[in-house]
Design a protein around this motif. Sequence first.
Motif: not given
Length: 263
Positions: A160-171, A226-235, A251-254
């Motif tokens: 399993h690979l669990l990868l996280s990265t900022p979303n360029l297309a965040a809302w 699976k692709v999921a979203g997570a919030p950005y702590h600095d919003v 696709s809209l998540a931070s």
Amino acid sequence: MSRAEAPASLREFYEDPAVPVASGDARSRRQARMLADALGPFRTGAAPAVVVDVGCGDGSAAAVAAGVLDARRPGGQRIVAVDWSHDALRRARTRTRDAAPGTPVHVVRGGLPDGAAQPAGLPLAAGSADAVLFSEVVEHLVDPDAALDELRRVLRPGGHLLLSTPNLAAWYNRALLLAGVQPVFSEVSLRGIHGRPGSQVVGHLRLYTARALRGFLAASGFTVEKVAGAPYHDVPRPLRPFDRALCRAPSLASILLVHARRE
């Protein structure tokens, strides 16, 4: 950082204690739960799963994962936290010490192949890892293709690979681009902020949308589960409920959270 203080190299930049190496507990908790779901229940008599946190930074993700896994799979895993920054490793050793009584965390130095100045590879045998955490690392890499090849090497088949990265297309990035403003997370210089919101230089070299990340992982020999979203702590605080709500639309998540498996 002034012009006189500009780093001579990316290695020097990431060794600076002022450069952030953590990305928020909300992302770490969501990723840890995805990891626990991927590994499933621990069966008595089975060998503990080997989980490798590559680019562990200050150890936040490893410590949170240890706590979540220890509650869900007591005694069912050990975590190896890897980074090449001496400062990050020092902080990781402190943060992960006693993180979870039944899930040991071993902090070791190593790095990914990412240009001539970087280490040749991870200090792990081929096929030795059941899962890899890759938290907020891929956006910092000169050669992400070589890095994904190395992660694939150390994972067992089906691992399993669990990868996280900022979303360029965040809302908010979509709105900023329409207004002609540089997107959040993107950077044009290591010396200062130019044309985008924020106050910290963090060394992002590459950014991904959900679609691009799916394609990149598939081309690198992974099957996206699976692709999921997570919030950005600095919003800004008033917008945080909206940011959390949009995690339901990755696709809209931070932040993009991906669970993929080695083919």
